[in-house]
Each structure stands twice: as C-alpha cells, then as structure tokens.
Write an enzyme that holds these catalytic residues in place. Structure first.
Site, PDB file in Angstrom:
ATOM      1  CE  LYS A  41      46.447  40.361  40.563  1.00  0.00           C
ATOM      2  NZ  LYS A  41      46.849  41.020  41.818  1.00  0.00           N
ATOM      3  CG  ASP A  57      37.824  41.667  31.897  1.00  0.00           C
ATOM      4  OD1 ASP A  57      38.626  41.343  32.801  1.00  0.00           O
ATOM      5  OD2 ASP A  57      37.697  42.844  31.507  1.00  0.00           O
ATOM      6  CG  ASP A  88      40.380  37.227  49.871  1.00  0.00           C
ATOM      7  OD1 ASP A  88      40.516  38.066  50.787  1.00  0.00           O
ATOM      8  OD2 ASP A  88      39.917  37.522  48.759  1.00  0.00           O
ATOM      9  CG  ASP A 116      46.283  38.949  45.998  1.00  0.00           C
ATOM     10  OD1 ASP A 116      46.847  38.688  44.926  1.00  0.00           O
ATOM     11  OD2 ASP A 116      45.244  38.376  46.369  1.00  0.00           O
TER      12      ASP A 116
END
Length: 571
Positions: free
Chosen positions: A158, A170, A323, A333
């Site tokens: 990640k 980015d 998601d 997440d």
C-alpha cells in the site's frame, strides 16, 4: 479451480529465497489480464480499463527505504524468521523494488478494478471517466501469492505508486496513515476480529509528499494546512483482497452486456473467490448457480458476525462502502476508522463519512453492502429461478440474522446466557447520560463489582450527570443490582473470566497513535513498537506502567481536536 502446488515448506522461512519456493500466483495464472495491459507492468497513468480481472503493474519503489516495524505475530504464524524483515532483499521487495527478486518470484505485480456503492446506491462519478472503468486499486499493488502451511496468502503493498486506477493521485501513502493501518490490523487480529494482517512497514528517508492536515491545536473539522510528510510502504496480507465492489464491477458489466466476455468474467471471478475464501465450506462439485447460493449464505454469516465483533470492541469503519467490504468477510482498509472512547451510537471518526456509517449504524450499512453483493452475483442465476428465489430469501433474512448476532454479542459482553432488551436499553441510556468510556466500562464490569464505585473509573461525567449526579448514581445502583441478580452465584469466577476475554482492557485509541506516528516521522520508532506490543495483548493484565499509560480516560484537552478526535481521509 486453482491447482495448489504442494511443496515441502522450509522449517523456518529465513530468507527471500525460502519464501520464493512457496510462491503460487493463482489470480494472475487463472483469471484474465487486461488485454490492453503491458506485460512489463509499466502502466502508471490514469486510463480506462474495459475488461480483464487485473492489470499488470510494477510498483514504484520508495527512495532510501528504512525499516520501521514488522508484524511479529504474523511472522510467527507464517514461520518467518524475524531477521528476514531487515534483510536487504526483503526490504527491497517490500518497499517496492521487484527488479531483483529471486525466481520463481515475479518482477511485476497487479492491481484490480472495482465499482463503488455507497449505502447500496451505485455510483459512477468517482471514476474520472464517469463510466466506472477507472476506479480500483489506485495505490495498492499485490506482489505475491504464497501457499504457506496449506493456507494461501496474498501480499499487497500500500503506497506503492500509481496504477491505471490512480485517478491522478500520486499513488503514495504517508507514514502517518501507514502507522495507523499497521498497528490497527494486528490489534484487530489480537482482539479476535477477522482482518487483513500487517507484514511490514518501511519509510523513505528522503522522499516526501504534501498532504492536507490539521495545524497544531486545530479544532477544525477539515484539514486547514498542507504539510510535507515522509512516504511509506506497508504490506498487508490476506487470503485474498477481493471486495464486494470488485464483484459489483463485473456484475454491472454482465448486467449491461458491456462486452462479449462480461458474463464469463463475472463467473470466473466468483468461482475464484469461492476457491480462495470459501473452498473449505463450498462443495467444488456443485454447479455454479448452487455455489452462488451457498456463497451468499456463508458471506451473510461472516459479515453479520464481523460487524457484531466490530461493535463488541468499539470499532467504527467510518467509510463502510462496498469497495471497503471484503468479500471474504473480514476487516479491510483501515483509512477512516476509529476505536471509540465515549460510548456514542453516532460516533463517526471520519469527517466525510456521514451518520449512515456511524458506530451503531454499521449493521444497516452491512445490510446495504450485502444488497450490493446479491445484485452483483444475481446475473449468474438468471436461468435458475429456484436459486434466484433462494438468493432473495437469504437477502431478505439479513436483518434478522444481523439482529441475532448483535443480541448474542451484547449478552456475551454482559456475561449473560441470553439477551435482555429492557436491561440493555436502560444500560445504553445510562452510558450516554453519564458519558462513559466504552472500553473501560465493560472491562470494569467484567470484574462483577458489587457496587458502582469501580465503574466510576469509566465515567467522563457529562452534562446530564453533572445536572443530577445523585439521581444517576441511584439509577446505576439499581441497574447493577438488577444485572447482578441475573449472574449465576456459583459461576461468578468463571463468568468474570469469560467476560474478560470478550471485553478488552486496551484499545487502540487515536490519541495513543498520534504521538507514535509523530515520533516515527522524526525517526524515533520506540513508541510505535511499544504500542505494537501493548495492543497485541489487548485482553491481558499488563504492567502497572502500561496500565497507567494506556488504561485511562481521554484527557479533556484532546476532545474535538483535529487529527485526534476526527480526521479527513487524506493519507
């Protein structure tokens, strides 16, 4: 079906060469690559991905990586030598440089697309192309699958740079958010809650990016300054990273017949999910439609149990979209998450989350995600009316199953054999009116106190309590007496022991994490590692020093403080 290669596992995985012998890239070997993808993984600009299950992407290494920490418990579980986390080739690979990995490791990783539903409503506008073809792993790149002791693990970086799904970002993660996720995953595992795990954390000694954040002492809801922060790469580990949103993307394409292989790609993904996450409970000889029905039933069981566990330990996902909902039924997440201090049904750590994802609204949010899941797999049942009817029944029964899990959880927190609605309703009212610390209250209750004095340790004594302390104390005493009358006299010691395995003593509160990542940004990792040690033993009675430091009420000056009490999703 995935063919598992049976290799003799090294007694201890001490080197990257040892780990390489366990590699088994099932997703890349059995699913479809994006036909417009590049085999060398040089694919970092935002673009639409119209088909295929994954895009080959090579990570962008961080500059001058430095070891910060590794998941010691996970290393032990996997049979990894601790020394490997600081070996040069391991650091190189898991800080994003795959150029020199030993064979059969591959020097290209992969990123996946997925769709988004918020509270059960389909969205497309978060995709820069307004089509849904540009949303997915914008800065997460998987680099390895390995079968270790018969269990398949996927390892995902990640903050590993841009992918076609980066939407102009980015592709980096900063040390602050990486420390939060690294600590939270291992804390959650130690709490007994299904979760992705933390393998490693490396920071760049030279590379920084600018992010919106809070100025010192700010009580603004949203970040009020831009700050330069060191970039980091963390590696998270799970049996797979397939999300409900991933199934949705392929379900939508199949429903709309967006390309000739759309239905086939949906079926392949669902069967891959079953093999990765449900292979031990779903009979491989069943037809696809029958497998889907069993999958829905099993996922419902896992999801309802997961959310009840979140509430048991005081965790709020904050942004529980489809998601961010793992199709394997575990926590995934750790961005806008938090562990509550004060018991508040509407606790929401993320400023952009809304009340629909607040602490005690998570069961309903889970139901909406389950609706999205059922919608995604439904095209596979179009020619099977009996299976479609079964899916609809499984879907419609979700609230009842969720409620049963919640009642079972509350009864366990209270040391009772069965849920008592009136007893619990009065308790919840008293907790809110007194303003109590959620973790400390239930831990103190686990000692089965004879009076309310030990419980006072968890009282913040909010405005309602200040207005009528004697009245609330009388109500607390009456509630405690009522609760005590339901505890079997001859089993008090056993019940107290059981409650202390349900109600943790230590919780990863944000105001503990802030100084840890602040010091880490200055190159001092001692507090981070101390937190890692304490928070991977959340039920244990630890030293007096640890108790004084980590088992206490939140200081008044930290309430409403940006970055400690609430924060944006910038990371």
């Amino acid at each position: 079906m995935i063919t598992r290669r049976h290799r003799e596992m090294p007694t201890t995985v001490a080197t990257l060469d040892d780990l390489a012998t366990l590699a088994d890239y099932s997703l890349m070997d059995t699913l479809n690559s994006d036909p417009e993808g590049k085999a060398n993984g040089a694919d970092h600009a935002p673009r639409q991905v119209f088909s295929g299950h994954y895009v080959p992407v090579n990570p962008t290494p961080i500059e001058n990586p430095e070891y910060v920490a590794h998941g010691q418990n996970l290393f032990h579980d996997l049979g990894f030598s601790d020394s490997m986390a600081q070996s040069s080739d391991f650091v190189r690979m898991f800080s994003g440089d795959l150029s020199r990995v030993p064979e059969p490791l591959r020097n290209v990783g992969w990123a996946c697309g997925y769709a988004l539903s918020i509270y059960g409503t389909e969205f497309y506008q978060q995709c820069p192309f307004q089509t849904g073809n540009g949303y997915g792993d914008g800065r997460a790149i998987s680099v390895l699958e390995a079968v270790i002791n018969g269990q398949r693990w996927e390892m995902q970086l990640k903050g590993a740079g841009r992918t076609p799904y980066c939407r102009g970002g980015d592709g980096r993660a900063v040390l602050r958010s990486s420390v939060r996720e690294f600590l939270a995953q291992e804390h959650m595992h130690a709490l007994g809650v299904p979760t992705s795990r933390s393998l490693s954390l490396y920071v760049s000694k030279t590379e920084q990016v600018r992010r919106p954040w809070y100025s010192e002492g700010s009580r603004s809801m949203d970040p009020d300054i831009l700050v330069s922060e060191p970039v980091a790469i963390s590696t998270r580990v799970a049996p797979s990273f397939i999300r409900v949103g991933q199934l949705e993307l392929f379900g939508r394409r199949a429903r709309k017949q967006e390309h000739p292989q759309a239905m086939e790609e949906l079926e392949k993904l669902v069967l891959h999910l079953i093999d990765r996450e449900y292979g031990d409970v779903i009979d491989q000889s069943l037809a696809t439609a029958d497998k889907v029905v069993v999958l829905a039933h099993e996922f419902r069981s896992r999801l309802t149990s997961l959310v009840a566990n979140w509430i048991r330990v005081g965790y709020c996902q904050g942004n529980f979209n489809s998601d961010n909902c793992a199709a394997g039924g575990f926590t995934l997440d750790y961005g806008p998450f938090g562990f509550c201090d004060v018991f508040d049904p509407q606790y929401q750590p993320w400023t952009g989350g809304g009340r629909h994802f607040a602490f005690l609204n998570q069961p309903t949010a889970a139901e909406r995600n389950f609706h999205s899941f059922c919608s995604a797999v439904q095209p596979l049942l179009a020619a099977h009316p009996d299976c479609l009817r079964q899916l609809e029944e499984i879907h419609s029964d979700f609230p009842e199953v969720m409620q049963a899990q919640m009642e079972k959880m509350w009864a366990a927190k209270l040391g009772l054999d069965a849920f008592d609605e009136a007893l619990f309703r009065e308790l919840a009212t008293l907790m809110m009116q007194t303003t109590v610390d959620y973790t400390m209250f239930f831990r103190e209750l686990s000692s089965l106190p004879d009076d309310i004095e030990p419980l006072r340790k968890s009282f913040y004594k909010g405005p309602t309590y200040a207005a009528d302390p004697e009245g609330l104390d009388r109500r607390w005493s009456a509630w405690l007496s009522n609760w005590q009358s339901r505890i079997e006299p001859g089993a008090r010691e056993e019940i107290a022991s059981q409650m202390k395995l349900i109600n943790p003593k230590f919780s990863l509160r944000e105001w503990f994490v802030v100084p840890a990542y602040q010091q880490a940004a200055a190159g001092d990792y001692a507090l981070l590692r101390e937190l890692q040690d304490v928070m991977t033993q959340p039920y244990a009675e630890q030293s007096e020093d640890v108790e004084n430091k980590y088992y206490r009420l939140k200081p008044p000056e930290l309430f409403e403080l940006g970055g400690s009490s609430h924060y944006s999703c910038s990371s």
